[in-house]
Design a protein around this motif. Structure first.
Motif, PDB file in Angstrom:
ATOM      1  N   HIS A   1       0.862  -1.193   0.000  1.00 58.62           N
ATOM      2  CA  HIS A   1       0.000   0.000   0.000  1.00 58.62           C
ATOM      3  C   HIS A   1       0.888   1.229   0.000  1.00 58.62           C
ATOM      4  N   PHE A   2       0.613   2.160  -0.921  1.00 57.92           N
ATOM      5  CA  PHE A   2       1.371   3.397  -0.998  1.00 57.92           C
ATOM      6  C   PHE A   2       0.415   4.579  -1.022  1.00 57.92           C
ATOM      7  N   THR A   3       0.861   5.696  -0.460  1.00 57.78           N
ATOM      8  CA  THR A   3       0.113   6.940  -0.517  1.00 57.78           C
ATOM      9  C   THR A   3       0.908   7.949  -1.327  1.00 57.78           C
ATOM     10  N   PHE A   4       0.266   8.532  -2.328  1.00 62.10           N
ATOM     11  CA  PHE A   4       0.894   9.537  -3.172  1.00 62.10           C
ATOM     12  C   PHE A   4       0.021  10.792  -3.167  1.00 62.10           C
ATOM     13  N   GLY A   5       0.284  11.715  -2.254  1.00 68.56           N
ATOM     14  CA  GLY A   5      -0.517  12.938  -2.179  1.00 68.56           C
ATOM     15  C   GLY A   5      -1.963  12.627  -1.849  1.00 68.56           C
ATOM     16  N   ASN A   6      -2.884  12.987  -2.751  1.00 69.44           N
ATOM     17  CA  ASN A   6      -4.314  12.782  -2.523  1.00 69.44           C
ATOM     18  C   ASN A   6      -4.824  11.449  -3.052  1.00 69.44           C
ATOM     19  N   ALA A   7      -3.932  10.553  -3.416  1.00 67.85           N
ATOM     20  CA  ALA A   7      -4.339   9.243  -3.939  1.00 67.85           C
ATOM     21  C   ALA A   7      -3.525   8.141  -3.268  1.00 67.85           C
ATOM     22  N   CYS A   8      -4.117   6.954  -3.259  1.00 71.34           N
ATOM     23  CA  CYS A   8      -3.462   5.777  -2.690  1.00 71.34           C
ATOM     24  C   CYS A   8      -3.418   4.669  -3.739  1.00 71.34           C
ATOM     25  N   ALA A   9      -2.457   3.786  -3.594  1.00 75.97           N
ATOM     26  CA  ALA A   9      -2.342   2.649  -4.503  1.00 75.97           C
ATOM     27  C   ALA A   9      -2.215   1.364  -3.697  1.00 75.97           C
TER      28      ALA A   9
ATOM     29  N   GLU B   1       4.444  -9.671 -12.475  1.00 78.94           N
ATOM     30  CA  GLU B   1       3.165  -9.036 -12.781  1.00 78.94           C
ATOM     31  C   GLU B   1       2.679  -8.242 -11.572  1.00 78.94           C
ATOM     32  N   TYR B   2       2.137  -7.070 -11.853  1.00 84.89           N
ATOM     33  CA  TYR B   2       1.597  -6.208 -10.804  1.00 84.89           C
ATOM     34  C   TYR B   2       0.164  -5.820 -11.158  1.00 84.89           C
ATOM     35  N   GLN B   3      -0.710  -5.934 -10.193  1.00 82.98           N
ATOM     36  CA  GLN B   3      -2.082  -5.433 -10.305  1.00 82.98           C
ATOM     37  C   GLN B   3      -2.229  -4.313  -9.282  1.00 82.98           C
ATOM     38  N   ALA B   4      -2.590  -3.137  -9.754  1.00 84.20           N
ATOM     39  CA  ALA B   4      -2.693  -1.990  -8.844  1.00 84.20           C
ATOM     40  C   ALA B   4      -4.045  -1.300  -9.006  1.00 84.20           C
ATOM     41  N   ILE B   5      -4.620  -0.913  -7.880  1.00 81.47           N
ATOM     42  CA  ILE B   5      -5.810  -0.071  -7.852  1.00 81.47           C
ATOM     43  C   ILE B   5      -5.400   1.273  -7.251  1.00 81.47           C
ATOM     44  N   ILE B   6      -5.592   2.336  -8.023  1.00 83.75           N
ATOM     45  CA  ILE B   6      -5.280   3.685  -7.554  1.00 83.75           C
ATOM     46  C   ILE B   6      -6.593   4.410  -7.290  1.00 83.75           C
ATOM     47  N   HIS B   7      -6.750   4.916  -6.088  1.00 83.01           N
ATOM     48  CA  HIS B   7      -8.019   5.562  -5.725  1.00 83.01           C
ATOM     49  C   HIS B   7      -7.752   6.836  -4.928  1.00 83.01           C
ATOM     50  N   ILE B   8      -8.758   7.663  -4.863  1.00 80.67           N
ATOM     51  CA  ILE B   8      -8.636   8.982  -4.245  1.00 80.67           C
ATOM     52  C   ILE B   8      -8.872   8.889  -2.739  1.00 80.67           C
ATOM     53  N   SER B   9      -8.056   9.649  -1.977  1.00 81.56           N
ATOM     54  CA  SER B   9      -8.214   9.643  -0.515  1.00 81.56           C
ATOM     55  C   SER B   9      -8.994  10.857  -0.004  1.00 81.56           C
ATOM     56  N   GLN B  10      -9.200  11.873  -0.872  1.00 83.94           N
ATOM     57  CA  GLN B  10      -9.935  13.071  -0.480  1.00 83.94           C
ATOM     58  C   GLN B  10     -11.210  13.168  -1.322  1.00 83.94           C
ATOM     59  N   GLN B  11     -12.317  12.724  -0.763  1.00 86.81           N
ATOM     60  CA  GLN B  11     -13.577  12.608  -1.503  1.00 86.81           C
ATOM     61  C   GLN B  11     -14.117  13.948  -1.989  1.00 86.81           C
ATOM     62  N   LYS B  12     -13.808  15.045  -1.305  1.00 84.87           N
ATOM     63  CA  LYS B  12     -14.406  16.341  -1.624  1.00 84.87           C
ATOM     64  C   LYS B  12     -13.701  17.069  -2.770  1.00 84.87           C
ATOM     65  N   LEU B  13     -12.624  16.527  -3.290  1.00 77.47           N
ATOM     66  CA  LEU B  13     -11.935  17.165  -4.406  1.00 77.47           C
ATOM     67  C   LEU B  13     -12.822  17.176  -5.648  1.00 77.47           C
ATOM     68  N   SER B  14     -12.641  18.178  -6.501  1.00 79.82           N
ATOM     69  CA  SER B  14     -13.369  18.220  -7.764  1.00 79.82           C
ATOM     70  C   SER B  14     -12.880  17.093  -8.673  1.00 79.82           C
ATOM     71  N   TYR B  15     -13.645  16.830  -9.736  1.00 75.09           N
ATOM     72  CA  TYR B  15     -13.216  15.777 -10.665  1.00 75.09           C
ATOM     73  C   TYR B  15     -11.857  16.088 -11.277  1.00 75.09           C
ATOM     74  N   THR B  16     -11.641  17.344 -11.666  1.00 73.05           N
ATOM     75  CA  THR B  16     -10.356  17.734 -12.258  1.00 73.05           C
ATOM     76  C   THR B  16      -9.212  17.464 -11.293  1.00 73.05           C
TER      77      THR B  16
ATOM     78  N   LEU C   1      -8.602   3.969 -10.804  1.00 73.08           N
ATOM     79  CA  LEU C   1      -7.864   3.353 -11.903  1.00 73.08           C
ATOM     80  C   LEU C   1      -7.344   1.988 -11.490  1.00 73.08           C
ATOM     81  N   TRP C   2      -7.624   0.987 -12.334  1.00 70.36           N
ATOM     82  CA  TRP C   2      -6.994  -0.336 -12.210  1.00 70.36           C
ATOM     83  C   TRP C   2      -5.960  -0.432 -13.325  1.00 70.36           C
ATOM     84  N   VAL C   3      -4.726  -0.787 -12.962  1.00 68.85           N
ATOM     85  CA  VAL C   3      -3.673  -0.919 -13.962  1.00 68.85           C
ATOM     86  C   VAL C   3      -2.940  -2.239 -13.767  1.00 68.85           C
ATOM     87  N   TYR C   4      -2.676  -2.906 -14.883  1.00 64.27           N
ATOM     88  CA  TYR C   4      -1.942  -4.171 -14.914  1.00 64.27           C
ATOM     89  C   TYR C   4      -0.589  -3.886 -15.539  1.00 64.27           C
ATOM     90  N   LEU C   5       0.496  -4.175 -14.798  1.00 58.17           N
ATOM     91  CA  LEU C   5       1.846  -3.896 -15.255  1.00 58.17           C
ATOM     92  C   LEU C   5       2.675  -5.179 -15.277  1.00 58.17           C
TER      93      LEU C   5
END
Length: 207
Positions: free
Chosen positions: A7-15, A28-43, A107-111
């Motif tokens: 588990h990693f935290t990158f600013g306002n998102a986690c992986a 092979e790596y499977q990663a889910i990247i998601h937002i940690s601050q729900q109130k942020l705008s879509y941009t 985001l789900w990413v397969y690397l």
């Protein structure tokens, strides 16, 4: 053979990352990247996702994305921004399926490591290692009058692409996903007249 979770935290998102390593040079790596601050705008959320993805590549050196899927809360108004901001050369799928945590994008990413990637003669994305290759497609769609025509046209196109790669749907297609808008609404109707998004993963052995 090992399968580890990180588990990693990158600013306002986690992986959240799962690594499959069987002792060969290809991991092979499977990663889910998601937002940690729900109130942020879509941009702001999209920017956080992109920043986290780039940081993830720095954390996992020598890896390449072979497939990405974006989960959006409002694809009609958000998908174009994803397409403009993500220029990664890999198969991509963009679907409207709001993240369960109430954010607007994930985001789900397969690397993979030590693979070669490119676009095959059929237009499918190819991932190659030694004598083996994956063929990928993402976000294929059709706007024909009803679901029957949409499905027929999509699979006819797949069959033609596979033939160009000396493959067949029966022998080489591992999985196909179909995404349909407003499924519950259409289940009550006589036909499904919606946009279908698909992706297909194929595994073949090179001659």
């Amino acid at each position: 053979m090992s399968n580890t979770l990180s588990h990693f935290t990158f600013g306002n998102a986690c992986a959240d990352i799962s690594c499959f390593d069987n002792g060969t040079e290809v991991r092979e790596y499977q990663a889910i990247i998601h937002i940690s601050q729900q109130k942020l705008s879509y941009t702001q959320q999209l920017e956080a996702i992109m920043t986290a993805y780039n940081k993830l590549l720095e954390t996992l050196p020598d890896t390449q994305a072979v497939f990405k899927r974006y989960f959006l809360s409002d694809a009609a108004n958000q998908a174009d921004d994803v397409i403009v901001n993500d220029v990664t050369d890999c198969a991509k799928s963009i679907i409207e399926q709001p993240p369960l945590d109430g954010t607007k994008i994930a985001l789900w990413v397969y690397l993979m490591t030590n693979v070669q990637t490119g676009i095959g003669k059929s237009g499918l994305y190819e991932v190659r290692h030694g004598a083996f290759r994956h063929l990928w497609n993402g976000s294929a769609h059709n706007m024909a009058a009803n679901s029957e025509y949409q499905t027929r046209l999509l699979f006819n196109e797949y069959n033609m692409q596979l033939l160009e790669e000396d493959c067949t749907l029966e022998a080489n297609c591992i999985r196909t996903w179909l995404f349909v808008n407003d499924t519950l609404l259409h289940l009550q109707a006589s036909e499904v007249a919606s946009r279908i998004r698909t992706y297909c993963l194929r595994w073949t052995t090179m001659p």
